[in-house]
Design an enzyme around this catalytic site. Structure first.
Site, mmCIF file in Angstrom:
data_model
loop_
_atom_site.group_PDB
_atom_site.id
_atom_site.type_symbol
_atom_site.label_atom_id
_atom_site.label_comp_id
_atom_site.label_asym_id
_atom_site.label_seq_id
_atom_site.Cartn_x
_atom_site.Cartn_y
_atom_site.Cartn_z
ATOM 1 N N CYS A 355 16.175 -3.743 -21.000
ATOM 2 C CA CYS A 355 15.108 -2.738 -21.139
ATOM 3 C C CYS A 355 14.103 -2.709 -19.990
ATOM 4 O O CYS A 355 13.786 -1.630 -19.497
ATOM 5 C CB CYS A 355 14.377 -2.879 -22.462
ATOM 6 N N ASP A 404 24.232 -0.765 -24.032
ATOM 7 C CA ASP A 404 22.790 -0.681 -24.236
ATOM 8 C C ASP A 404 22.249 0.664 -23.773
ATOM 9 O O ASP A 404 22.657 1.170 -22.735
ATOM 10 C CB ASP A 404 22.142 -1.791 -23.407
ATOM 11 N N HIS A 406 18.409 3.067 -23.683
ATOM 12 C CA HIS A 406 17.010 3.256 -24.013
ATOM 13 C C HIS A 406 16.698 4.725 -23.960
ATOM 14 O O HIS A 406 17.069 5.399 -23.003
ATOM 15 C CB HIS A 406 16.131 2.426 -23.077
ATOM 16 N N LYS A 488 12.806 -1.229 -37.151
ATOM 17 C CA LYS A 488 14.182 -0.956 -36.732
ATOM 18 C C LYS A 488 15.092 -0.750 -37.926
ATOM 19 O O LYS A 488 14.785 -1.162 -39.045
ATOM 20 C CB LYS A 488 14.716 -2.106 -35.877
HETATM 21 ZN ZN LIG Z 1 16.200 -2.778 -25.049
#
Ligand SMILES: [Zn+2]
Ligand SMILES: [Zn+2]
Length: 661
Positions: A355, A404, A406, A488
């Site tokens: 991230c 992954d 974002h 989450k």
């Molecule tokens: Zn992340």
């Protein structure tokens, strides 16, 4: 008429008056077999415990989570008693309940042998049959020390009591001394009341040993006292215990099935991956066949992400520590990171998460609301310092590649984005053959650790809840389980034998946009902070690979099989015919091998079966004459003399449709 000595208690929500001296068991009218303990004012207690005025009492059933834990822990006592009766020199460590069972640690000169376990189990059955009573007795510190003078580990636990948060549940010490008064539990003979055995313990326990309906000792292993390598190594004996024989049989069957499906074993048998000791714990290498599966998994995921409006980025594996100072990871995640390496007079770290680097891509230039939602995707390799004891195959590794992404969006876009995201996640997981899910929603509680505005939490939580509701899946609440930086949803998937695996997570983050000063220019010209969403669908490719191998017991659907078809000639003369068929299949992207080895045909079939190849294409004189092949499927079914064109279409279609055979 109530007298002054009567007690007013609450039972199942309604008030009752009972005589003084009434125990929890009497108030509940407990039979001591199905109802085995009580919850008094929220705390678990023995049925024999006397009630006080004002107590609220609820029953604890043996089959409930609490009931099982109490029964399993009581079984640990019985085991320790059996061990000390058979091995009087054995010193006691701790004996907590664990998932599906219990253990007890012992200091003994020699590790227990399988024969020892049998003897211990036999002795346990005798103790269970005798129905010894578990009897609670509060003691002073000095009394406890005197009574347990021969038990050095128990003395250490007594010393820990009141010393603050050392009674860490993780090392089990909590089970023994707890936070309240010190207590010793005596095991008393059912008839004579004579003392048979005793242990320092906070309780609660079953009323008698007879209430343990089913148990079995499973295995032994070394375990350091209180989890530290600096301490002596003890022998840990594991057992399982259940509220009925049926439940135990079911569990043992599942365990056997799980062992057959162990992805570490399948990975070696199918030559997919390995963990060379020269590289280190938790670091996998993928062999060509595992590499193929991985590439197919990644390619498909990449295509879906491309179609889903994601943009692809790449970032390095290491970074200056400064980045993790800014992100805050060095503050709260350092223990899970590999230690730094010094370069150019500064610290560099392997990244545990992608991230912060994606944030730098967002921040690389000014962003306008027109660009949002911005979805940055990467197969990002990360490194996490998992303790060597918890590293497990591909499912718990130290180096892994996350799928992954974002997502940066406006507050107004957040609801729709989360909803789309959840649909996207579930669709993709279904394509890989998982189709039973439930969701877990982790939210904040009153703890001061949660940062960010209450209104933002509320909004994000509601958006997640709404997305979850619309999915139609069961939603399990996990209050207080959120990360400090945002709520989450995690997707829990059930595999073919009913085990649950946590796979995808969708996480809202209020922390990083602020720490990185992320902003975009809104339609009205003002600068605003975007909402950031983290999400990984597989979790990591390695872990997902392991889960799929266990789900399919190695028999991956054709599209994911490393070798999709094997040509097996009946005699050498049929090899060229099969080579021709193989060529046509390869042109259509099918991974096929022709087994031209000197093995006999039956051996070749067995080999292909062992390798879990979905399609075997056999050819003999008849097939050559008819320009055909004969199918032998993984399940043993056969279809003879299929014209080559049809055979090719059947396989290509099955792969394209990602069917499971
Ligand atoms: Zn992340
Ligand atoms: Zn106990």
């Amino acid at each position: 008429m109530s007298t002054v000595s009567d007690l007013r208690i609450t039972l199942g929500g309604s008030e009752r008056v009972v005589p003084a001296g009434t125990t929890a068991g009497q108030a509940l009218d407990a039979d001591g077999r199905s109802v085995i303990a009580a919850r008094v004012n929220g705390e678990l207690r023995d049925l024999a415990g006397p009630l006080r005025d004002g107590d609220a009492v609820e029953p604890v059933e043996i089959g409930s989570d609490d009931g099982r834990a109490i029964m399993r822990h009581s079984a640990a006592h019985v085991m320790a008693q059996a061990v000390q009766e058979l091995f009087p020199e054995a010193r006691l460590g701790i004996g907590p309940p664990v998932e599906n069972g219990f253990y007890y640690d012992f200091d003994v000169a020699e590790p227990f042998t399988p024969e020892d376990l049998k003897r211990i189990e036999k002795r346990m059955r005798e103790i269970v049959k005798q129905g010894q009573r578990f009897s609670r007795r509060p003691v002073s510190d000095a009394e406890a020390r005197a009574e347990l003078a021969a038990e050095p580990y128990k003395l250490e636990l007594i010393g820990l009591k009141g010393a603050g948060p050392v009674q860490d549940a993780a090392d089990g010490a909590d089970v023994e001394v707890g936070g309240g008064e010190l207590t010793i539990y005596d095991n008393l003979d059912a008839k004579s009341g004579e003392l048979r055995w005793k242990d320092l313990c906070r309780g609660p326990h079953l009323p008698t040993t007879r209430v343990i309906p089913a148990f079995k000792l499973m295995r032994t292993g070394g375990a350091y006292w209180r989890g530290s390598e600096k301490n002596p190594q003890l022998q840990r004996v594991y057992g399982t215990a259940w509220e009925s024989r049926e439940k135990q049989d079911e569990y043992l069957r599942l365990l056997e099935e799980a062992e057959k499906r162990d992805h570490r074993r399948i990975g070696a048998e199918l030559d997919l991956f390995s963990f060379p000791t020269e590289i280190g714990s938790g670091l996998a290498v993928f062999h060509p066949k595992g590499g193929v599966v991985r590439r197919v998994m990644e390619d498909y995921s990449r295509r879906r992400h491309e179609a889903g409006g994601y943009e692809f980025v790449n970032t390095p594996h290491i970074t200056k520590g400064d980045l993790f100072e800014v992100s805050g990871h060095l503050g709260w995640y350092k223990d899970d990171m590999f230690p730094p390496m010094e370069v150019d007079g500064g610290d560099y770290y392997l990244k545990p998460m992608n991230c912060p680097m994606h944030n730098l891509i967002f921040r690389a230039r000014g962003r306008s609301y027109r660009e949002l939602p911005l979805r940055l995707f990467e197969f990002g390799s990360v490194y996490r310092f998992e303790k060597s004891g918890v590293v497990h195959g591909l499912t718990r590794v130290r180096g892994m590649t996350q799928d992954d992404a974002h997502i940066y969006c406006t507050k107004e876009q957040m609801g729709a984005e989360l909803k789309n995201l959840l649909t996207f996640v579930l669709d993709l997981l279904r394509d890989y053959g998982l189709d039973e899910f439930y969701l877990e929603l982790s939210t904040r509680d009153d703890s001061p650790k949660f940062i960010g505005e209450a209104a933002d939490w509320e909004e994000a939580t509601e958006a997640l809840r709404k997305a979850a509701d619309e999915s139609g899946l069961d939603l399990v609440a996990d209050p207080g389980g959120a990360a400090f930086y945002g709520p989450k949803i995690s997707v829990q998937a059930k595999d073919a034998i009913g085990r649950t695996w946590q796979l995808s997570t969708i996480q809202v983050d209020f922390n990083q946009p602020k720490r990185f000063g992320l902003e975009y220019q809104a339609a009205d010209g003002t600068r605003r902070q975007p909402v950031m969403i983290h999400r990984a669908l597989f979790g990591s490719i390695e872990r997902f690979f392991g889960v799929l191998l266990e789900h399919y017991a190695g028999a991956m659907p054709p599209w994911l099989s490393p070798v999709q078809a094997v040509g097996i000639p009946i005699g050498d003369a049929h090899v060229p015919h099969l080579e021709k068929v193989a060529e046509r299949l390869r042109e259509r992207g099918i991974r096929i091998e022709v087994d031209a080895s000197s093995d006999r045909m039956q051996k070749k079939i067995r080999n292909a079966q062992k390798q879990k190849v979905p399609y075997m294409l056999l050819a003999g004189d008849d097939d050559v004459a008819k320009d055909a092949v004969s199918f032998r499927y993984r399940n043993g079914e056969q279809k003879n003399a299929v014209p080559i064109g049809e055979a090719v279409e059947e396989i290509v279609k099955a792969v394209e449709a990602r069917v499971q055979i």
